[in-house]
Design a protein around this motif. Structure first.
Motif, PDB file in Angstrom:
ATOM      1  N   CYS A  11      46.432  44.863  27.596  1.00 33.95           N
ATOM      2  CA  CYS A  11      46.909  44.149  28.778  1.00 33.95           C
ATOM      3  C   CYS A  11      48.306  44.593  29.153  1.00 33.95           C
ATOM      4  O   CYS A  11      48.605  44.886  30.304  1.00 33.95           O
ATOM      5  CB  CYS A  11      46.868  42.652  28.492  1.00 33.95           C
ATOM      6  SG  CYS A  11      47.689  41.637  29.697  1.00 33.95           S
ATOM      7  N   GLY A  88      44.263  44.090  40.494  1.00 33.83           N
ATOM      8  CA  GLY A  88      43.589  42.813  40.716  1.00 33.83           C
ATOM      9  C   GLY A  88      44.148  42.012  41.854  1.00 33.83           C
ATOM     10  O   GLY A  88      43.675  40.909  42.138  1.00 33.83           O
ATOM     11  N   PHE A 282      40.293  34.894  37.576  1.00 37.73           N
ATOM     12  CA  PHE A 282      39.934  35.921  36.606  1.00 37.73           C
ATOM     13  C   PHE A 282      39.261  35.269  35.405  1.00 37.73           C
ATOM     14  O   PHE A 282      39.576  34.132  35.048  1.00 37.73           O
ATOM     15  CB  PHE A 282      41.176  36.696  36.138  1.00 37.73           C
ATOM     16  CG  PHE A 282      41.823  37.530  37.204  1.00 37.73           C
ATOM     17  CD1 PHE A 282      41.089  38.470  37.904  1.00 37.73           C
ATOM     18  CD2 PHE A 282      43.176  37.391  37.493  1.00 37.73           C
ATOM     19  CE1 PHE A 282      41.685  39.249  38.892  1.00 37.73           C
ATOM     20  CE2 PHE A 282      43.784  38.171  38.462  1.00 37.73           C
ATOM     21  CZ  PHE A 282      43.032  39.103  39.170  1.00 37.73           C
ATOM     22  N   THR A 285      38.444  37.078  29.649  1.00 35.28           N
ATOM     23  CA  THR A 285      38.712  38.370  29.020  1.00 35.28           C
ATOM     24  C   THR A 285      39.556  39.298  29.892  1.00 35.28           C
ATOM     25  O   THR A 285      39.925  40.384  29.456  1.00 35.28           O
ATOM     26  CB  THR A 285      37.399  39.088  28.686  1.00 35.28           C
ATOM     27  OG1 THR A 285      36.668  39.323  29.903  1.00 35.28           O
ATOM     28  CG2 THR A 285      36.552  38.257  27.724  1.00 35.28           C
ATOM     29  N   GLN A 286      39.865  38.876  31.098  1.00 35.44           N
ATOM     30  CA  GLN A 286      40.606  39.739  32.033  1.00 35.44           C
ATOM     31  C   GLN A 286      42.114  39.561  31.848  1.00 35.44           C
ATOM     32  O   GLN A 286      42.847  39.163  32.762  1.00 35.44           O
ATOM     33  CB  GLN A 286      40.184  39.448  33.470  1.00 35.44           C
ATOM     34  CG  GLN A 286      38.762  39.882  33.780  1.00 35.44           C
ATOM     35  CD  GLN A 286      38.387  39.588  35.219  1.00 35.44           C
ATOM     36  OE1 GLN A 286      38.154  38.442  35.599  1.00 35.44           O
ATOM     37  NE2 GLN A 286      38.309  40.637  36.039  1.00 35.44           N
ATOM     38  N   THR A 288      44.453  41.846  31.353  1.00 30.59           N
ATOM     39  CA  THR A 288      45.263  42.781  32.132  1.00 30.59           C
ATOM     40  C   THR A 288      45.534  42.241  33.521  1.00 30.59           C
ATOM     41  O   THR A 288      46.672  42.247  34.009  1.00 30.59           O
ATOM     42  CB  THR A 288      44.559  44.141  32.230  1.00 30.59           C
ATOM     43  OG1 THR A 288      44.462  44.704  30.922  1.00 30.59           O
ATOM     44  CG2 THR A 288      45.311  45.093  33.143  1.00 30.59           C
ATOM     45  N   GLU A 289      44.455  41.780  34.166  1.00 29.67           N
ATOM     46  CA  GLU A 289      44.600  41.260  35.525  1.00 29.67           C
ATOM     47  C   GLU A 289      45.510  40.030  35.556  1.00 29.67           C
ATOM     48  O   GLU A 289      46.316  39.869  36.474  1.00 29.67           O
ATOM     49  CB  GLU A 289      43.225  40.921  36.100  1.00 29.67           C
ATOM     50  CG  GLU A 289      42.352  42.133  36.416  1.00 29.67           C
ATOM     51  CD  GLU A 289      41.600  42.678  35.204  1.00 29.67           C
ATOM     52  OE1 GLU A 289      40.799  43.600  35.379  1.00 29.67           O
ATOM     53  OE2 GLU A 289      41.819  42.178  34.079  1.00 29.67           O
ATOM     54  N   LYS A 290      45.355  39.163  34.564  1.00 26.00           N
ATOM     55  CA  LYS A 290      46.205  37.967  34.507  1.00 26.00           C
ATOM     56  C   LYS A 290      47.669  38.348  34.284  1.00 26.00           C
ATOM     57  O   LYS A 290      48.574  37.750  34.875  1.00 26.00           O
ATOM     58  CB  LYS A 290      45.726  37.038  33.399  1.00 26.00           C
ATOM     59  CG  LYS A 290      44.393  36.369  33.687  1.00 26.00           C
ATOM     60  CD  LYS A 290      43.980  35.457  32.536  1.00 26.00           C
ATOM     61  CE  LYS A 290      42.653  34.778  32.831  1.00 26.00           C
ATOM     62  NZ  LYS A 290      42.230  33.888  31.715  1.00 26.00           N
TER      63      LYS A 290
END
Length: 357
Positions: A11, A88, A282, A285-286, A288-290
């Motif tokens: 992330c 994202g 999101f 598991t997201q 990176t986007e968070k």
């Protein structure tokens, strides 16, 4: 637990990629760093001391962004800009509202120094030129070269100082994402010290600093006299607040606050106008986007009226919230927690609740 740690590392190292081709190959093949000014549509011009710039006026309010860890960016030929769709975010020019409001909009780049496989190696370069990897930098062929004999923090401070030497405006705001929040704090401290020493105009001291999903590694560092980076950041922020600098912080993921991969630094968060964002659009598991959401959410929020505290007419924190209101929230005893609007990306429907810090 191991999977969580790996997910958090991925992330932090993921990039909010700029559109392909925004910068020429030479930008990544040769060492390039420092301040760039931006116009509409991710147009840019590098700041050069003493030279006019199409996207800069010395009298305008100014916002400058500092990125974080950039693992893999040099070979991918990527730099962060103000379109965050690949991170994202919305497929929008997030500098647009700032530019339309009369702001200078800039980015301080240190991407080739921050291109390390280990986040702590990039982190050290903010503070010292003699850390684990010294000041080496990576080119687009994936080759490291020996870098300068001064830290990345000092390099970016000098770029800021030299390019804003004639600044006559009344408001400068620094934004730092992830590892870049440490860079923003270090630069602000160096500016403050220079102002105190009489070598820099007080107009160059940032009025406001935004820490966006900030990251601080765990454990003491020999290059900081065996202090933690979060500890030193707290001391700097405490001092800067006495000089009138306003601090706000926005946490959007667990990547920097689990205690396993990074120091949550709750003591520092409690010294700021602190907001917990809930990017529930999101999945779990997201990460990176968070982690990246804090950047584009903050930039985008300048396009809308300040959000409210649920059930009241009192304003919560956002980029559009006034300096005076952010200062009041900073001095309070509560944090803001995302309430309404957590399932939509657009900040216009956001409301927040107050909770004990």
């Amino acid at each position: 637990m191991r999977q969580l740690l790996l997910s958090c590392l991925l992330c932090l190292s993921s990039l909010a990629h700029a559109a392909t081709g925004v910068f020429p190959d030479s930008t990544f093949q040769n060492l390039d760093h420092g301040l760039y000014w931006f116009g509409y549509g991710d147009s840019w011009q590098k700041a050069v001391p003493g030279q006019s710039n199409a996207y800069y006026s010395a009298s305008k309010p100014t916002v400058i962004y500092v990125h974080g860890w950039q693992n893999g960016s040099s070979q991918a030929k990527n730099r962060e800009t103000f379109n965050r769709k690949d991170a994202g975010g919305p497929d929008l020019d997030l500098a647009y509202a700032w530019l339309a409001a009369g702001y200078n909009v800039g980015i301080l780049y240190w991407n080739q120094f921050a291109d390390e496989g280990e986040v702590k190696d990039a982190e050290a370069k903010i503070w010292t030129a003699t850390g684990p990897r010294a000041m080496r930098w990576k080119n687009s062929s994936g080759v490291y070269s020996t870098g300068p004999s001064i830290s990345a923090g000092e390099l970016l401070f000098r770029s800021y100082r030299d390019n804003l030497a004639g600044y006559s405006g009344s408001n400068i705001r620094l934004l730092g994402h992830s590892l870049g929040n440490q860079m923003a704090i270090v630069i602000a401290k160096k500016i403050s010290d220079a102002v105190t020493a009489g070598s820099m105009n007080s107009k160059l001291l940032p009025k406001r600093v935004a820490l966006l999903d900030p990251f601080y590694s765990n454990y003491a560092k020999s290059y900081l006299g065996n202090k933690w980076v979060g500890e030193v950041c707290r001391s700097y922020v405490s001092e800067l607040k006495t000089k009138g600098v306003i601090f706000e912080a926005y946490r959007s993921s667990g990547a920097s606050s689990t205690g396993f991969i990074g120091d949550s630094n709750s003591g520092l968060m409690n010294m700021t106008a602190f907001t917990e964002l809930k990017p529930w659009y999101f999945g779990s598991t997201q990460l990176t986007e968070k982690h990246n959401a804090a950047v584009w959410h903050y930039l985008w929020s300048f396009s809308f009226n300040p959000p409210l505290i649920t059930g009241t007419s009192s304003q919560a924190a956002s980029a559009k919230t006034s300096d005076s209101r952010i200062s009041t929230l900073m001095s309070g005893t509560q944090k803001l927690v995302h309430d309404q609007g957590a399932y939509t990306k657009e900040p216009s429907d956001d409301n927040f609740t107050l909770q004990a810090r």
